[in-house]
Design a protein around this motif. Structure first.
Motif, PDB file in Angstrom:
ATOM      1  N   VAL A  87       0.839  -1.142  -0.032  1.00 64.57           N
ATOM      2  CA  VAL A  87      -0.200   0.050  -0.012  1.00 64.57           C
ATOM      3  C   VAL A  87       0.910   1.298   0.046  1.00 64.57           C
ATOM      4  CG1 VAL A  87      -1.497   1.338   1.326  1.00 64.57           C
ATOM      5  CG2 VAL A  87      -2.165  -1.074   1.208  1.00 64.57           C
ATOM      6  N   ILE A  88       1.860   1.207   0.706  1.00 64.66           N
ATOM      7  CA  ILE A  88       2.967   2.400   0.964  1.00 64.66           C
ATOM      8  C   ILE A  88       3.485   2.754  -0.341  1.00 64.66           C
ATOM      9  CG2 ILE A  88       5.022   3.315   2.098  1.00 64.66           C
ATOM     10  CD1 ILE A  88       3.919   2.043   4.679  1.00 64.66           C
ATOM     11  N   SER A  89       3.850   1.577  -1.010  1.00 64.52           N
ATOM     12  CA  SER A  89       4.656   1.658  -2.270  1.00 64.52           C
ATOM     13  C   SER A  89       3.946   2.129  -3.309  1.00 64.52           C
ATOM     14  CB  SER A  89       4.955   0.157  -2.813  1.00 64.52           C
ATOM     15  OG  SER A  89       6.138  -0.465  -2.113  1.00 64.52           O
ATOM     16  N   GLY A  90       2.471   1.765  -3.428  1.00 68.10           N
ATOM     17  CA  GLY A  90       1.519   2.496  -4.420  1.00 68.10           C
ATOM     18  C   GLY A  90       1.247   3.642  -3.964  1.00 68.10           C
ATOM     19  N   LEU A  94       3.105   6.080  -2.413  1.00 71.50           N
ATOM     20  CA  LEU A  94       4.284   6.910  -2.726  1.00 71.50           C
ATOM     21  C   LEU A  94       4.307   7.003  -4.086  1.00 71.50           C
ATOM     22  CD1 LEU A  94       6.998   5.614  -0.153  1.00 71.50           C
ATOM     23  CD2 LEU A  94       5.687   7.849  -0.144  1.00 71.50           C
ATOM     24  N   GLY A  95       4.368   6.108  -4.907  1.00 73.44           N
ATOM     25  CA  GLY A  95       4.371   6.073  -6.460  1.00 73.44           C
ATOM     26  C   GLY A  95       3.335   7.334  -6.933  1.00 73.44           C
ATOM     27  N   MET A  96       2.150   7.176  -6.512  1.00 77.06           N
ATOM     28  CA  MET A  96       1.132   8.233  -6.834  1.00 77.06           C
ATOM     29  C   MET A  96       1.445   9.624  -6.346  1.00 77.06           C
ATOM     30  SD  MET A  96      -1.709  10.086  -5.785  1.00 77.06           S
ATOM     31  CE  MET A  96      -2.089   9.547  -4.205  1.00 77.06           C
ATOM     32  N   LYS A  97       1.951   9.754  -5.400  1.00 76.58           N
ATOM     33  CA  LYS A  97       2.327  10.945  -4.761  1.00 76.58           C
ATOM     34  C   LYS A  97       3.385  11.608  -5.466  1.00 76.58           C
ATOM     35  CE  LYS A  97       0.688  12.976  -1.615  1.00 76.58           C
ATOM     36  NZ  LYS A  97      -0.444  13.875  -1.797  1.00 76.58           N
ATOM     37  N   ILE A  98       4.473  10.784  -6.032  1.00 76.66           N
ATOM     38  CA  ILE A  98       5.599  11.141  -6.635  1.00 76.66           C
ATOM     39  C   ILE A  98       5.151  11.538  -7.960  1.00 76.66           C
ATOM     40  CG2 ILE A  98       7.668  10.320  -7.746  1.00 76.66           C
ATOM     41  CD1 ILE A  98       7.958   8.583  -5.414  1.00 76.66           C
ATOM     42  N   ALA A  99       4.312  10.848  -8.598  1.00 79.36           N
ATOM     43  CA  ALA A  99       3.872  11.117 -10.051  1.00 79.36           C
ATOM     44  C   ALA A  99       2.868  12.567 -10.093  1.00 79.36           C
ATOM     45  CB  ALA A  99       2.836   9.923 -10.520  1.00 79.36           C
ATOM     46  N   THR A 100       2.070  12.547  -9.394  1.00 78.47           N
ATOM     47  CA  THR A 100       1.242  13.866  -9.181  1.00 78.47           C
ATOM     48  C   THR A 100       2.134  15.109  -8.940  1.00 78.47           C
ATOM     49  OG1 THR A 100       0.711  13.403  -6.908  1.00 78.47           O
ATOM     50  CG2 THR A 100      -0.874  12.819  -8.735  1.00 78.47           C
ATOM     51  N   TYR A 101       3.225  14.901  -8.268  1.00 83.22           N
ATOM     52  CA  TYR A 101       4.317  15.904  -7.522  1.00 83.22           C
ATOM     53  C   TYR A 101       4.859  16.275  -9.067  1.00 83.22           C
ATOM     54  CZ  TYR A 101       7.866  18.329  -5.182  1.00 83.22           C
ATOM     55  OH  TYR A 101       8.624  19.202  -4.505  1.00 83.22           O
ATOM     56  N   ALA A 102       5.223  15.301 -10.065  1.00 85.25           N
ATOM     57  CA  ALA A 102       6.170  15.181 -11.080  1.00 85.25           C
ATOM     58  C   ALA A 102       5.537  15.947 -12.416  1.00 85.25           C
ATOM     59  CB  ALA A 102       6.873  14.266 -11.329  1.00 85.25           C
ATOM     60  N   ASN A 103       4.129  15.463 -12.666  1.00 83.90           N
ATOM     61  CA  ASN A 103       3.446  15.886 -13.939  1.00 83.90           C
ATOM     62  C   ASN A 103       3.681  17.351 -14.408  1.00 83.90           C
ATOM     63  OD1 ASN A 103       1.462  16.365 -12.369  1.00 83.90           O
ATOM     64  ND2 ASN A 103       0.602  14.473 -12.742  1.00 83.90           N
ATOM     65  N   ALA A 104       3.328  18.214 -13.040  1.00 87.51           N
ATOM     66  CA  ALA A 104       3.129  19.566 -13.352  1.00 87.51           C
ATOM     67  C   ALA A 104       4.674  20.092 -13.569  1.00 87.51           C
ATOM     68  CB  ALA A 104       2.458  20.200 -12.195  1.00 87.51           C
ATOM     69  N   ARG A 105       5.594  19.716 -12.951  1.00 86.86           N
ATOM     70  CA  ARG A 105       7.082  20.185 -13.258  1.00 86.86           C
ATOM     71  C   ARG A 105       7.351  19.781 -14.391  1.00 86.86           C
ATOM     72  NH1 ARG A 105       5.504  19.875  -8.180  1.00 86.86           N
ATOM     73  NH2 ARG A 105       6.560  21.364  -6.601  1.00 86.86           N
ATOM     74  N   THR A 106       7.033  18.587 -14.815  1.00 85.43           N
ATOM     75  CA  THR A 106       7.637  18.112 -16.320  1.00 85.43           C
ATOM     76  C   THR A 106       7.058  19.077 -17.458  1.00 85.43           C
ATOM     77  OG1 THR A 106       7.453  15.818 -15.832  1.00 85.43           O
ATOM     78  CG2 THR A 106       7.515  16.166 -17.851  1.00 85.43           C
ATOM     79  N   ALA A 147      12.531   7.585 -11.316  1.00 82.79           N
ATOM     80  CA  ALA A 147      13.552   6.912 -10.674  1.00 82.79           C
ATOM     81  C   ALA A 147      13.350   6.843  -8.981  1.00 82.79           C
ATOM     82  CB  ALA A 147      14.801   7.249 -11.082  1.00 82.79           C
ATOM     83  N   VAL A 148      12.559   7.857  -8.580  1.00 84.44           N
ATOM     84  CA  VAL A 148      12.179   8.092  -7.177  1.00 84.44           C
ATOM     85  C   VAL A 148      11.340   6.957  -6.915  1.00 84.44           C
ATOM     86  CG1 VAL A 148      11.128   9.489  -5.558  1.00 84.44           C
ATOM     87  CG2 VAL A 148      12.515  10.688  -7.279  1.00 84.44           C
ATOM     88  N   MET A 149      10.392   6.747  -7.613  1.00 84.72           N
ATOM     89  CA  MET A 149       9.450   5.741  -7.418  1.00 84.72           C
ATOM     90  C   MET A 149      10.075   4.258  -7.458  1.00 84.72           C
ATOM     91  SD  MET A 149       5.973   4.440  -9.180  1.00 84.72           S
ATOM     92  CE  MET A 149       5.342   2.896  -8.996  1.00 84.72           C
ATOM     93  N   GLY A 150      10.858   4.056  -8.450  1.00 84.60           N
ATOM     94  CA  GLY A 150      11.435   2.840  -8.628  1.00 84.60           C
ATOM     95  C   GLY A 150      12.418   2.414  -7.409  1.00 84.60           C
ATOM     96  N   PHE A 151      13.380   3.403  -7.080  1.00 87.30           N
ATOM     97  CA  PHE A 151      14.432   3.116  -5.973  1.00 87.30           C
ATOM     98  C   PHE A 151      13.614   2.974  -4.624  1.00 87.30           C
ATOM     99  CE2 PHE A 151      17.351   4.262  -9.443  1.00 87.30           C
ATOM    100  CZ  PHE A 151      18.297   3.520  -9.109  1.00 87.30           C
ATOM    101  N   LEU A 152      12.632   3.787  -4.485  1.00 83.50           N
ATOM    102  CA  LEU A 152      11.876   3.519  -3.067  1.00 83.50           C
ATOM    103  C   LEU A 152      11.334   2.147  -2.876  1.00 83.50           C
ATOM    104  CD1 LEU A 152      10.319   7.014  -2.380  1.00 83.50           C
ATOM    105  CD2 LEU A 152      12.275   5.969  -1.158  1.00 83.50           C
ATOM    106  N   LEU A 153      10.626   1.842  -4.011  1.00 82.58           N
ATOM    107  CA  LEU A 153       9.940   0.722  -3.931  1.00 82.58           C
ATOM    108  C   LEU A 153      10.711  -0.559  -3.757  1.00 82.58           C
ATOM    109  CD1 LEU A 153       6.904  -0.534  -6.003  1.00 82.58           C
ATOM    110  CD2 LEU A 153       8.789  -2.034  -5.876  1.00 82.58           C
ATOM    111  N   SER A 185       2.580  -1.560  -6.754  1.00 82.50           N
ATOM    112  CA  SER A 185       2.188  -2.518  -5.871  1.00 82.50           C
ATOM    113  C   SER A 185       2.332  -3.949  -6.615  1.00 82.50           C
ATOM    114  CB  SER A 185       0.537  -2.249  -5.420  1.00 82.50           C
ATOM    115  OG  SER A 185       0.400  -1.404  -4.782  1.00 82.50           O
ATOM    116  N   ASP A 186       1.909  -4.055  -7.942  1.00 85.42           N
ATOM    117  CA  ASP A 186       2.140  -5.180  -8.751  1.00 85.42           C
ATOM    118  C   ASP A 186       3.777  -5.787  -8.744  1.00 85.42           C
ATOM    119  OD1 ASP A 186       2.048  -7.147 -10.515  1.00 85.42           O
ATOM    120  OD2 ASP A 186       1.393  -5.959 -12.273  1.00 85.42           O
TER     121      ASP A 186
END
Length: 792
Positions: free
Chosen positions: A205-208, A210-222, A242-248, A344-345
C-alpha cells in the motif's frame, strides 16, 4: 562438512541494509533535484504582491466526484452557462482564508470549470496539479478503506486456518521435512504468517501511495520544464520515475530483511518454520496489488472510455480539453492505475519470488546447515540490483543528456540494455562470494547436487529472457515497426478490420515470449530444480528499480501533456510532451512484458513450493482430480477478464452521466473475490490435488491471455497515435484527425483500453496470487482439505 562461502555472515548483515539505504538515499536526492522546479504563479495574481498558491484542500471538499458539465450543456463547443465558474482570484482567496466558509458543497466541477485560458499558464498548471493530487489521494484513500476491511478479515482467516492445523496447540511439532527434529508449534506459524501478511500488505500500500504522490508531484513540473526544451522535461519525468523505482525496490528489500531477522529471534534454528511464515509477506503484497491494479485499472479506463465517448465521439472535442470533465478523472486514473497499481504489482512479484526461493532454500543444504549468507542469496541479488540500477540511471540523467526528440526512446531502451549487462556481471560476482562452490537443493523429496555457476546461469537466463520479452513487446506495440503500421493501415476499411488485425497481432505476439519463458524454465529447472526457477524470476526482477523508473516515466509524461493542453500552453510545448508520451507508451508496454514474464516464473516457483509443502509426490494430469482442476484453472483467466472488461464498460456508462469513485471501487470487488476465494474453496472442498491442477491451468492460460491482451491494446493505441502524428508519408495518407481511418483507429483504441490497462496487467496478479495463497494455506489444505472427496 559443508563448504564455506567467501562472504562472512556479518558482512551479509551489513551489505543488504546498506544497499537498501543507498537506494532510498538516491531516491531522495532525485526528489530534491525535481523539487527545484517550482510550481508557482506570477505576483500579479495576488492582490498584495505575494506569491499566491492554493492551500491543500481538505479531502472532503475535493472528493473525486465530477458534476457532469455536458448533462446540461448545449451541443455547441462551449460549456453550459449554467455551470458555476470561479475566477482564479476567488479560488485562491477562498483557499487562503482559513475563516472563509468556502462551504463543503464545493465540488470538483467548480474547479474544473474555471476558465484556464483567461489566466497565466503557470497558475493553470499549479491549479491542475492541485486538483490531480487531491483527487488521486482521495481515490486511493477511499479504495484503501475497502481494502483495509479485507486485509483485517483475511489476516484473521490466515490465523484461524493455520492455527487449526494442530488444534491451536502450543507444543512443538515434528518438522515436515526432517522427522528427527522438532519445530515450532503450528500456532506460532499461524501468528507469524499473519504478521508477515500484514507487513506485506502495508508495504504494498505504501509503495503504491508513494508512487502516486511522486507522479502527481512530477507531472506539472515536467510540463513547466517542457517550456525550456524536451531534454529538460525528459530529465524531470525520468528522475521522478527513478524516485518511485528506487523507493519501492529498497523498501521491499529492507522490510523483508528486517522481518527475517526479527522472526529469527523467535524461531532460532527452525529455519523451516521461519521461512514458511515469511511466505505471508508475498501474499500480503500481491493481495493489495490485485485491488490496486483492478480498482485503479477500472477507474482509469472507465474515465478514458467515458472521455472518448463524450468528447471525441459525441462532441468532437479535442483530447485533454478542459471542457470535458472526464479528462481530469482520466488523469487521476493514470496516477492510480498505471502508477500506484503498477508499483504494488511489481512489489508483489519481487516479494513472491524472494519468498518462493527462501522457502525452497530453507529445506535445502543452505537451511539444513544454517548457512545464513547462502540462505539470503536472493536478497543479495536484489541488493546488487539496486547498485546496478543506480549506476544505470546516471547514464540517462548525467552521463549522456537527452537533447532532441529522437534521443528519447533510444535513451530509455539503453537503460534496459545497460542494466542487464551490468547486472550479469554483478550476479556473477555475488554468486562467487555468496555461494558455496557446491551444495544441494530440495527437489520433490530428494536433494539435488548443484554448483554455484549453475545457479548463476539460472539468474542470468531469467535476466536476459526478460530483456528479450521486453524488446519483442516493443516490436509488436511500437508504431516504428511494421506490425502496428499494418494495424493502422487496416483502418482504411473501417473499425472491423482494425479490430481483426489488432487481435491477430496480439495472438502472434505471444509466440516468442512463451518460447523465452519455456527455455528459462527448462534451463533453470535442469540446473537447480524449483529453486532455479525462483531465482530466474528474481533475475528478471533484479533490475526492478530501472524497470519501474521507465514504467512510471510514461504516465508522468502522459499527464504532463494533458496539463499542457488544459492549461492552454503553446502547440510547441504540447508537441514536446507528446514526444515524451509516445516513448512512454512503448516503454510501458515493455514494462508489462517484464511483469507478465516474471509472473509466470514466480507462479511456477510458488507452485513447486506448494506441491512440496502439501506433500504431493506427483501431479498426474491423468488423475480425474487433477484434470478437472486443470480445466477449471484454465477457465479462470477468461472469467476474470470478462468481469474486469465488463466492469470498465459499466463504470464508463455511469461516468458519462456522473464521474465518481464509487462506481469503480464497487466494480473491483467481484473480480477480487473470484481470485481470493477460488484457492480456499477448491482446497477445502476438493483437496490439494485438484488445487494443484487449478494452479497449473490458470498459469498456462493466464500468461497467454495477459500477453495477448496487453499487446493488442498497446498496438491499437499506438496505431491511433501513428495516424495522429502523421510523421511519415504512409501515416499522412491515413490522416488527419477526424478522417474515417482515424475514427476507426479511435474505436480500436477504445476497445483496447481495458485490455492493456485493466484485464491484461491484472491477470499476472491472478496467477501469482492464487499460487502464493495456496502455499500459505498448504498446511491447512493438506490436513483438512478435500471434504467432498472424503464424504463421497
Amino acid at each position: 562438512m559443508a563448504e564455506s562461502v567467501l562472504l562472512p555472515d556479518l558482512a551479509t548483515q551489513i551489505i543488504i541494509p546498506i544497499c537498501a539505504l543507498v537506494g532510498i538515499a538516491f531516491a531522495l536526492v532525485q526528489w530534491v533535484i525535481v523539487a527545484k522546479v517550482k510550481v508557482s504563479v506570477d505576483k500579479s495574481h495576488s492582490a498584495d504582491g505575494k506569491m499566491a498558491s492554493p492551500k491543500r484542500s481538505s479531502r472532503k471538499r475535493m472528493e473525486a466526484v465530477i458534476i457532469p458539465l455536458f448533462r446540461s450543456a448545449p451541443k455547441s463547443k462551449t460549456p453550459s452557462p449554467k455551470v458555476n465558474f470561479l475566477s482564479f482570484h476567488d479560488f485562491v482567496n477562498m483557499e487562503q482564508n482559513e475563516d472563509s466558509n468556502m462551504n463543503d458543497n464545493l465540488q470538483l466541477a467548480d474547479v474544473v470549470a474555471i476558465e484556464y485560458r483567461d489566466c497565466s499558464s503557470s497558475f493553470s498548471i499549479m491549479l491542475l496539479w492541485t486538483i490531480n493530487n487531491c483527487c488521486a489521494t482521495s481515490f486511493l484513500f477511499t479504495m484503501y478503506q475497502y481494502v483495509g476491511i479485507f486485509m483485517v478479515a483475511f489476516a484473521v482467516l490466515i490465523f484461524l486456518f493455520l492455527g487449526s492445523v494442530e488444534g491451536f496447540s502450543t507444543k512443538p511439532q515434528t518438522c515436515t521435512y526432517d522427522s528427527t527434529k522438532l519445530c515450532k508449534p503450528a500456532l506460532a506459524t499461524a501468528a507469524f504468517s499473519t504478521i508477515s501478511f500484514v507487513l506485506g500488505a502495508i508495504t504494498s500500500v505504501i509503495s503504491g501511495f508513494l508512487g502516486m504522490k511522486i507522479a502527481t508531484y512530477a507531472n506539472a513540473r515536467t510540463t513547466l520544464e517542457a517550456r525550456k526544451g524536451v531534454g529538460k522535461a525528459f530529465i524531470v519525468a525520468f528522475r521522478s520515475g527513478a524516485v518511485m523505482g528506487f523507493l519501492l525496490a529498497a523498501n521491499g528489500l529492507l522490510v523483508l530483511f528486517i522481518t527475517i531477522n526479527l522472526f529469527k529471534l523467535y524461531y532460532g534454528d527452525d529455519w523451516e518454520g521461519l521461512f514458511e511464515a515469511i511466505t505471508g509477506y508475498g501474499l500480503g503484497g500481491s493481495s493489495m496489488a490485485l485491488f490496486g491494479r483492478v480498482g485503479g485499472g477500472i477507474y482509469t479506463k472507465a474515465a478514458d472510455v467515458g472521455a472518448d465517448l463524450v468528447g471525441k465521439v459525441e462532441r468532437n472535442i479535442p483530447e485533454d480539453d478542459p471542457r470535458n470533465p472526464a479528462v481530469i478523472a482520466d488523469n487521476v486514473g493514470d496516477n492510480v492505475g498505471d502508477i500506484a497499481g503498477m508499483g504494488s504489482d511489481l512489489f508483489g512479484s519481487y516479494a513472491e519470488s524472494s519468498c518462493a526461493a527462501l522457502v525452497v532454500a530453507s529445506i535445502s543444504s543452505f537451511g539444513i546447515n544454517h548457512d545464513f549468507t547462502a540462505m539470503l542469496y536472493p536478497l543479495l541479488v536484489s541488493s546488487i540490483g539496486i547498485l546496478v540500477c543506480l549506476l544505470t540511471t546516471l547514464f540517462a540523467t548525467d552521463f549522456f543528456e537527452v537533447k532532441t526528440v529522437k534521443e528519447i526512446e533510444p535513451s530509455l531502451k539503453k537503460q534496459l540494455i545497460i542494466s542487464t549487462i551490468l547486472m550479469t556481471v554483478g550476479v556473477a560476482f555475488i554468486s562467487w562470494i555468496g555461494l558455496p562452490s557446491s551444495f544441494t537443493i530440495f527437489n520433490f523429496g530428494v536433494q539435488k547436487d548443484v554448483k554455484s555457476w549453475q545457479l548463476f546461469l539460472c539468474v542470468a537466463v531469467g535476466l536476459w529472457a526478460g530483456l528479450i520479452i521486453g524488446f519483442v513487446t516493443e516490436y509488436y506495440t511500437s508504431n516504428a515497426y511494421s506490425p502496428v503500421q499494418d494495424v493502422a493501415d487496416s483502418c482504411r476499411t473501417g473499425a472491423a478490420t482494425n479490430v481483426i488485425f489488432g487481435l491477430a497481432l496480439g495472438y502472434k505476439s505471444v509466440i516468442i515470449p512463451i518460447f523465452a519463458i519455456a527455455i528459462s524454465i527448462f534451463v533453470s529447472f535442469s540446473f537447480a530444480a524449483m529453486y532455479g526457477i525462483a531465482v530466474a524470476a528474481l533475475g528478471m526482477l533484479s533490475t526492478i528499480a530501472t524497470g519501474l523508473a521507465i514504467d512510471a516515466y510514461g504516465p508522468i509524461s502522459d499527464n504532463a501533456g494533458g496539463i499542457a493542453e488544459m492549461a492552454g500552453m503553446s502547440h510547441t510545448i504540447r508537441e514536446r510532451t507528446d514526444a515524451l508520451d509516445a516513448a512512454g507508451n512503448t516503454t510501458a508496454a515493455i514494462g508489462k512484458g517484464f511483469a507478465i514474464g516474471s509472473a509466470a516464473l514466480v507462479s511456477l516457483a510458488l507452485f513447486g513450493a506448494f506441491v512440496s509443502r502439501a506433500a504431493i509426490s506427483t501431479v498426474d494430469v491423468l488423475t480425474p482430480k487433477v484434470f478437472i482442476g486443470l480445466l477449471v484453472g484454465a477457465m479462470l483467466p477468461y472469467w476474470f477478464s470478462a468481469m474486469t472488461m465488463k466492469s470498465v464498460g459499466s463504470a464508463a456508462l455511469k461516468m458519462v452521466e456522473e464521474i465518481s469513485t464509487d462506481a469503480s471501487i464497487k466494480e473491483m470487488i467481484p473480480p477480487g473475490a473470484l481470485v481470493m476465494l477460488t484457492p480456499l474453496i477448491v482446497g477445502i472442498f476438493f483437496g490439494v490435488e485438484t488445487l494443484s491442477g487449478v494452479l497449473a491451468g490458470s498459469l498456462v492460460s493466464g500468461v497467454q491471455i495477459a500477453i495477448s491482451a496487453s499487446n493488442t491494446g498497446g498496438a491499437w493505441d499506438n496505431a491511433k497515435k501513428y495516424i495522429e502524428a502523421g510523421a511519415s508519408e504512409h501515416a499522412r495518407t491515413l490522416g488527419p484527425k477526424g478522417s474515417d481511418a482515424h475514427k476507426a483507429a479511435v474505436i480500436g483504441d477504445t476497445v483496447g483500453d481495458p485490455l492493456k490497462d485493466t484485464s491484461g496487467p491484472s491477470l499476472n496478479i491472478l496467477i501469482k496470487l492464487m499460487a502464493v495463497e495456496s502455499l500459505v494455506f498448504a498446511p491447512f489444505f493438506a490436513a483438512h482439505g478435500g471434504l467432498l472427496f472424503k464424504i463421497f
